[in-house]
Write a protein that holds these residues in place. Structure first.
Motif, PDB file in Angstrom:
ATOM      1  N   ILE A   2       0.841  -1.202   0.000  1.00  0.00           N
ATOM      2  CA  ILE A   2       0.000   0.000   0.000  1.00  0.00           C
ATOM      3  C   ILE A   2       0.882   1.260   0.000  1.00  0.00           C
ATOM      4  CG2 ILE A   2      -2.059  -1.083   0.985  1.00  0.00           C
ATOM      5  CD1 ILE A   2      -1.257   0.241   3.715  1.00  0.00           C
ATOM      6  N   SER A   3       2.033   1.128  -0.674  1.00  0.00           N
ATOM      7  CA  SER A   3       2.947   2.279  -0.743  1.00  0.00           C
ATOM      8  C   SER A   3       2.337   3.439  -1.530  1.00  0.00           C
ATOM      9  CB  SER A   3       4.267   1.868  -1.396  1.00  0.00           C
ATOM     10  OG  SER A   3       4.884   0.827  -0.658  1.00  0.00           O
ATOM     11  N   HIS A   4       1.307   3.153  -2.338  1.00  0.00           N
ATOM     12  CA  HIS A   4       0.651   4.233  -3.092  1.00  0.00           C
ATOM     13  C   HIS A   4      -0.204   5.114  -2.184  1.00  0.00           C
ATOM     14  CE1 HIS A   4      -2.181   0.951  -2.770  1.00  0.00           C
ATOM     15  NE2 HIS A   4      -3.183   1.713  -3.182  1.00  0.00           N
ATOM     16  N   MET A   5      -0.645   4.568  -1.055  1.00  0.00           N
ATOM     17  CA  MET A   5      -1.459   5.373  -0.131  1.00  0.00           C
ATOM     18  C   MET A   5      -0.612   6.533   0.389  1.00  0.00           C
ATOM     19  SD  MET A   5      -4.436   3.625   0.226  1.00  0.00           S
ATOM     20  CE  MET A   5      -5.166   4.164   1.758  1.00  0.00           C
ATOM     21  N   GLY A   6      -1.240   7.698   0.539  1.00  0.00           N
ATOM     22  CA  GLY A   6      -0.497   8.880   0.974  1.00  0.00           C
ATOM     23  C   GLY A   6      -0.229   8.852   2.473  1.00  0.00           C
ATOM     24  N   GLN A   7       1.017   8.978   2.841  1.00  0.00           N
ATOM     25  CA  GLN A   7       1.398   9.070   4.263  1.00  0.00           C
ATOM     26  C   GLN A   7       1.778  10.519   4.557  1.00  0.00           C
ATOM     27  OE1 GLN A   7       4.292   6.072   5.496  1.00  0.00           O
ATOM     28  NE2 GLN A   7       3.645   4.716   3.841  1.00  0.00           N
ATOM     29  N   ILE A   8       1.006  11.167   5.380  1.00  0.00           N
ATOM     30  CA  ILE A   8       1.229  12.593   5.664  1.00  0.00           C
ATOM     31  C   ILE A   8       1.440  12.766   7.173  1.00  0.00           C
ATOM     32  CG2 ILE A   8       0.228  14.918   5.590  1.00  0.00           C
ATOM     33  CD1 ILE A   8      -1.315  14.029   3.067  1.00  0.00           C
ATOM     34  N   ARG A   9       2.496  13.457   7.519  1.00  0.00           N
ATOM     35  CA  ARG A   9       2.802  13.725   8.929  1.00  0.00           C
ATOM     36  C   ARG A   9       2.412  15.159   9.232  1.00  0.00           C
ATOM     37  NH1 ARG A   9       6.612  10.392  11.575  1.00  0.00           N
ATOM     38  NH2 ARG A   9       6.477  10.774  13.812  1.00  0.00           N
ATOM     39  N   ALA A  10       1.734  15.387  10.348  1.00  0.00           N
ATOM     40  CA  ALA A  10       1.337  16.730  10.781  1.00  0.00           C
ATOM     41  C   ALA A  10       1.976  16.990  12.137  1.00  0.00           C
ATOM     42  CB  ALA A  10      -0.178  16.819  10.879  1.00  0.00           C
ATOM     43  N   GLN A  11       2.843  17.995  12.199  1.00  0.00           N
ATOM     44  CA  GLN A  11       3.608  18.218  13.425  1.00  0.00           C
ATOM     45  C   GLN A  11       3.634  19.684  13.815  1.00  0.00           C
ATOM     46  OE1 GLN A  11       6.913  16.084  11.613  1.00  0.00           O
ATOM     47  NE2 GLN A  11       7.097  14.800  13.454  1.00  0.00           N
ATOM     48  N   GLY A  12       3.771  19.933  15.110  1.00  0.00           N
ATOM     49  CA  GLY A  12       3.839  21.294  15.637  1.00  0.00           C
ATOM     50  C   GLY A  12       2.800  21.478  16.722  1.00  0.00           C
ATOM     51  N   LYS A  13       3.009  22.495  17.565  1.00  0.00           N
ATOM     52  CA  LYS A  13       2.160  22.589  18.760  1.00  0.00           C
ATOM     53  C   LYS A  13       0.715  23.005  18.457  1.00  0.00           C
ATOM     54  CE  LYS A  13       3.748  27.143  20.449  1.00  0.00           C
ATOM     55  NZ  LYS A  13       2.528  27.948  20.215  1.00  0.00           N
ATOM     56  N   ASP A  14       0.469  23.579  17.264  1.00  0.00           N
ATOM     57  CA  ASP A  14      -0.914  23.938  16.914  1.00  0.00           C
ATOM     58  C   ASP A  14      -1.576  22.916  15.988  1.00  0.00           C
ATOM     59  OD1 ASP A  14      -0.663  26.178  18.443  1.00  0.00           O
ATOM     60  OD2 ASP A  14      -0.253  27.533  16.756  1.00  0.00           O
TER      61      ASP A  14
END
Lengths: 389, 125
Positions: free
Chosen positions: A76-88
């Motif tokens: 499932i490498s085609h699935m989008g992996q998105i990281r969301a980081q930061g205090k807000d």
């Protein structure tokens, strides 16, 4: 013409946007980071959502059965992996997503939507909370760039989104033997409970393992960097083979998910279909104070009832399989259309999800599906076609 | 891919075997392989008169439905009644027990069909 594989996969192809402000454009058809491993396994490849992916290895039916009875391993490498980081990050995600991210505790995940102002589904996704300032989203391949672009519009010094297509490996290990296969590879490290995610050091890399999936079986989704992912893929195949594991392609992934009543974006969900119409209102949280796009439209729809309803349909053995786009009739009146249909390998009859006008017929009622100009009988059934899955 | 030399082929992946008393039609090894596991077959009625290129049958795998076109004009004289109960025969024996229907061609010499080598060449393009 003899169209091979025309309906199911051709329809879900989405062109990759040509101009993006924030990154280079991937090739129109991208290869999975595991492509050479698929070739060595003799996979038959097809284009899907801008990716060249295995549709099957040993055969769709064998792969489907292996996943139900032992285990299946899916790229499932085609699935989008998105990281969301930061205090807000949390308030930012709260203002975008239809399920309430504030409900998640550390290491928990849930199903959610990005909706448009009309309440229609731009994308359905899984959101995991790794820490109070660190979230992980898994989105559909066909919507990856669109979603990343949308999220990046909300960036600030205290919220960052990252995760370009093709930069990571994802694989799903699904089926009753999944824990028995993954356990030894993790050398006894405890696996996360259902709908949770955890970090592991594995074969030289840091990986995320979530107890989620798209087959109705127990199993895991494993996310890693590319070199580590290639090693994990091979390790799982080797450990799983004696237990009946097969590498599985998009073909069985689709028949498995439909038997479990799970929706496919682009067919059962779209910008013209709301989560309430799709019967997925449970994953839309209207009780929290913060607005998100489409909230007022969804509130209105919840009050008055959605104009259309997603129902399950079951055909009879020996009848032609229901397919995407086939009209659905109650008596002489067309009440809707099939959004996904497949001959169920487990049940031996056709199953389908259909979007019909509200009030929808209830479970057990007899309807008809039009197949190549003639009507075949179908019964309204629960959308989870397999009990207990 | 297996393409026997005693058959004629349509570009749309059907084969025709001409016999003394008519012809037999099926789908090629390439077609069955590309379709993968066949789970449903819809066959024409015997006695139906068809044109060359007319949709006469449907073969469905788990993932898709594919139309089957008659390689020649003629009358359907028989269908493979075993297939509805065992559609996997098409995968196992595409040129043998997995045949679809028999046809009495209008013309003794069919036109527009390919030899095995010409058909095989279309697959490698």
């Amino acid at each position: 013409m003899f169209y091979l594989g025309r309906k199911r996969f051709a329809r879900t192809l989405t062109p990759v946007p040509s101009v993006l402000p924030f990154e280079t454009v991937p090739d129109p058809i991208a290869e999975s980071p595991l492509a050479s491993l698929h070739a060595a396994l003799g996979a038959r490849m097809i284009p899907f959502a801008g990716w060249n992916l295995p549709v099957e290895y040993s055969g769709l039916l064998a792969e489907h059965k292996a996943t139900r009875q032992a285990a299946g391993l899916f790229d499932i490498s085609h699935m989008g992996q998105i990281r969301a980081q930061g205090k807000d990050t949390l308030p930012c995600l709260e203002s975008i997503l239809a399920n309430d991210p504030a409900k998640l505790k550390d290491s928990e995940g849930h199903y959610s939507f990005i909706t448009n102002e009309q309440g229609g589904v731009i994308d359905d996704l899984l959101l995991y909370r790794l820490a109070s300032d660190d979230f992980f989203l898994v989105v559909n391949a066909s919507r990856h760039l669109e979603v990343l672009q949308l999220l990046k519009r909300h960036e600030s010094p205290n919220v960052r989104f990252s995760g370009n297509p093709g930069s990571a490996v994802g694989m799903a290990l699904q089926g009753p033997q999944s824990a028995a296969i993954l356990g030894p590879i993790l050398q006894g490290a405890p696996l996360p409970p259902r709908n949770h995610i955890a970090r592991f050091t594995l074969l030289g890399g840091t990986v995320l393992i979530a107890t989620t999936g798209y087959t109705g079986e127990n199993g895991y989704e494993i996310f890693s960097d590319i070199p580590t992912g290639r090693k994990i893929w091979s390790a799982i195949l080797e450990t799983g083979k004696p237990l009946g594991l097969l590498p599985c392609g998009l073909g069985s992934r689709d028949s498995l998910r439909l038997e479990a009543g799970l929706p496919l974006n682009g067919q059962d969900l779209s910008p013209e279909i709301t989560p309430l119409e799709a019967g997925l209102g449970f994953f839309v949280d209207l009780s929290r104070p913060r607005p998100f796009p489409g909230r007022s439209a969804l509130e209105l729809q919840k009050k008055s009832g959605p104009p259309r309803t997603c129902i399950g349909l079951q055909g009879q053995p020996g009848q032609p399989p229901p397919r995407h786009g086939y009209p659905v009739f109650q008596g002489s009146k067309q009440i809707g259309v099939i959004t996904s249909g497949v001959p169920s390998p487990t049940l031996g009859l056709g199953i389908a999800l259909a979007l019909v006008t509200t009030p929808a017929p209830v479970c057990g009622q007899d309807l008809e599906i039009e197949v190549r100009g003639r009507r075949i009988p179908a019964k309204v059934s629960p959308r989870k076609f397999l009990k207990g899955k | 891919m297996n393409t026997p030399d005693n058959l004629l082929y349509a570009k749309s992946h059907e084969w025709l075997r001409l016999e003394k008393d008519g012809g037999t039609v099926g789908i090629t090894d390439h077609a069955q392989s590309a379709l993968s596991d066949v789970v449903f077959v819809e066959l024409p009625k015997t006695g139906r008169k068809v044109k060359a290129g007319e949709v006469v049958a449907t073969v469905e795998s788990v993932k898709a439905a594919s139309d089957i076109y008659s390689p020649v004009a003629g009358e359907i004289t028989a269908v493979n009644t075993v297939l509805p109960n065992d559609p996997g025969l098409i995968n196992r024996e595409p040129y043998g027990q997995g045949w679809l229907f028999r046809i009495q061609p209008e013309q003794p010499k069919p036109t527009g069909l390919l030899s095995n080598t010409d058909y095989a060449a279309t697959l490698t393009r």
